[in-house]
Design an enzyme around this catalytic site. Sequence first.
Site, PDB file in Angstrom:
ATOM      1  N   ASP A   1       5.730   2.787   7.056  1.00  0.00           N
ATOM      2  CA  ASP A   1       4.428   2.169   6.813  1.00  0.00           C
ATOM      3  C   ASP A   1       3.595   3.024   5.859  1.00  0.00           C
ATOM      4  O   ASP A   1       2.856   3.897   6.287  1.00  0.00           O
ATOM      5  CB  ASP A   1       3.692   2.008   8.139  1.00  0.00           C
ATOM      6  CG  ASP A   1       2.343   1.303   7.996  1.00  0.00           C
ATOM      7  OD1 ASP A   1       2.141   0.631   6.966  1.00  0.00           O
ATOM      8  OD2 ASP A   1       1.512   1.437   8.910  1.00  0.00           O
TER       9      ASP A   1
ATOM     10  N   GLU B   1      -5.421   1.462   2.205  1.00  0.00           N
ATOM     11  CA  GLU B   1      -5.166   0.302   3.069  1.00  0.00           C
ATOM     12  C   GLU B   1      -5.432   0.648   4.518  1.00  0.00           C
ATOM     13  O   GLU B   1      -5.982  -0.159   5.286  1.00  0.00           O
ATOM     14  CB  GLU B   1      -3.721  -0.176   2.875  1.00  0.00           C
ATOM     15  CG  GLU B   1      -3.394  -1.505   3.555  1.00  0.00           C
ATOM     16  CD  GLU B   1      -2.835  -1.370   4.970  1.00  0.00           C
ATOM     17  OE1 GLU B   1      -2.555  -2.403   5.588  1.00  0.00           O
ATOM     18  OE2 GLU B   1      -2.685  -0.225   5.459  1.00  0.00           O
ATOM     19  N   GLU B   2      -5.049   1.866   4.879  1.00  0.00           N
ATOM     20  CA  GLU B   2      -5.189   2.273   6.272  1.00  0.00           C
ATOM     21  C   GLU B   2      -6.645   2.483   6.683  1.00  0.00           C
ATOM     22  O   GLU B   2      -6.946   2.646   7.861  1.00  0.00           O
ATOM     23  CB  GLU B   2      -4.383   3.562   6.532  1.00  0.00           C
ATOM     24  CG  GLU B   2      -2.882   3.440   6.277  1.00  0.00           C
ATOM     25  CD  GLU B   2      -2.170   2.553   7.285  1.00  0.00           C
ATOM     26  OE1 GLU B   2      -2.844   1.958   8.152  1.00  0.00           O
ATOM     27  OE2 GLU B   2      -0.927   2.455   7.213  1.00  0.00           O
TER      28      GLU B   2
ATOM     29  N   HIS C   1       0.830  -1.208   0.000  1.00  0.00           N
ATOM     30  CA  HIS C   1       0.000   0.000   0.000  1.00  0.00           C
ATOM     31  C   HIS C   1       0.862   1.254   0.000  1.00  0.00           C
ATOM     32  O   HIS C   1       1.947   1.299   0.596  1.00  0.00           O
ATOM     33  CB  HIS C   1      -0.984  -0.017   1.161  1.00  0.00           C
ATOM     34  CG  HIS C   1      -0.413   0.210   2.526  1.00  0.00           C
ATOM     35  ND1 HIS C   1      -0.314   1.471   3.092  1.00  0.00           N
ATOM     36  CD2 HIS C   1       0.058  -0.657   3.450  1.00  0.00           C
ATOM     37  CE1 HIS C   1       0.185   1.366   4.311  1.00  0.00           C
ATOM     38  NE2 HIS C   1       0.428   0.088   4.555  1.00  0.00           N
TER      39      HIS C   1
END
Length: 457
Positions: free
Chosen positions: A114, A148-149, A102
């Site tokens: 991330d 994605e988050e 992602h």
Amino acid sequence: MAASASADPLSVTAVAASPDISVTNTQAHLTQLQSIATANGGNRGTGRPGYAASIGYVKGKLDAAGWVTSVQSFSTSSGTSSNLVAEWPAGDPDHVVMLGGHLDSVANGAGINDNGSGSAGVLESALAYAASGQSAKNRLRVAFWGAEELGLLGSKHYMSTLPTADKDKIEVYLNVDMIGSPNPGYFVYDDNPAGNGARDELTSWYTSKGIPWEYIDVQGRSDHAAFRSYGIPTAGIFSGAETLKTSSQAQKWGGTAGRAFDPCYHSSCDTTANINATSLDRGADLIGHMLWLYAAKDYGTTPAPSGNLLENPGFESGAVSWTGTSGPITNNSGRPARTGTWKAWLGGNGSTSTETVQQGVSIPSTATSATLSFWLRTDTAESGSTAYDTLKVQLVDGASTSTLATYSNVGANATWTQKSFDVTAYRGRTVSVKLLLTEDSSLQTSFVVDDTSLATS
């Protein structure tokens, strides 16, 4: 995410020759993502300018290297997001191997570990493959997921809208979500190990480098879950997030016991200062290894279809089996199809634009002849003998592109004409049939293509 007990690091398969993916270049991508976040409120979150700029940066790099990119937009509670998917225009389209991660961050940080780290590793490996001169046996596809988050929305949208026939062509999906944690571990996961050699290939590489590894149960917390839900084999690598490193893990990996693998997980301090260069380097090299390995993996030979080698040749199933710019394949009644209701309508914008439509195809080595043909209708608001707007017909063979013909606004007469080309010289090779439209800043020219064919005898 809780790590499982360490498995016996026994090499299961022979490790193929691996590329050395540049950690310097990978770090440079992270620097760019940090700059994008800094210029856009400190984040690259879904629905925000930083995410759109991140997509633009990655897409520009892949386009320049010869990958065929497409952007898939979808709606979320935080605004419009998008997936960026890129294919290498060679290899058997019936055997697709995918790598991805992602690209979005959380709303309160730049998301450099991330998942800028995984995105940068996939991007740099894709660029290195493009420059390597390798000949792909299988079709390579890399993906950069949005939202994605917010609950894995991008990968779920991609898989839910992908036709069943195209899902069936995906042999494996490898997920990369965080590879640069500052207090790193080296974790390998998958959720359907039965018959899935990818996990064993990952652990074999770590073993060959003398790097201890552990299996981990990620419990569907990343984008591989969408693929797993459709029965596609998945595997992935991970350097750790909010979980604390144990004393035994610190003994074998170094770092600090009792401290999170990534103390800045989902925080504003997840910047370029939050990256362990050794972990990033190892992760990027492993991504490259898997890309090279699975590009050449033998999934068996797919028998060539009889008659027309192109799938969905008249576009009546929409964009199925075709890639490129979103929009040209349409049933818009503004320009007629030659047969049916769908066609590829390139141009007609009356503004500066570039559009592509393409499909990969393997031409059997046993063919005595091969002919590419299609029907073309061109109309224009231009006048005179200057070629302002053009349509190129190309064959892309790996990193090499051959232009078979160039059509323009000059001589357009709005009648259907069949065009044919002898492509027998490409027997035994997998090529991409590509239509490339370039339109200038004023006065439209429409190139409408229908009823394509690549026939052999």
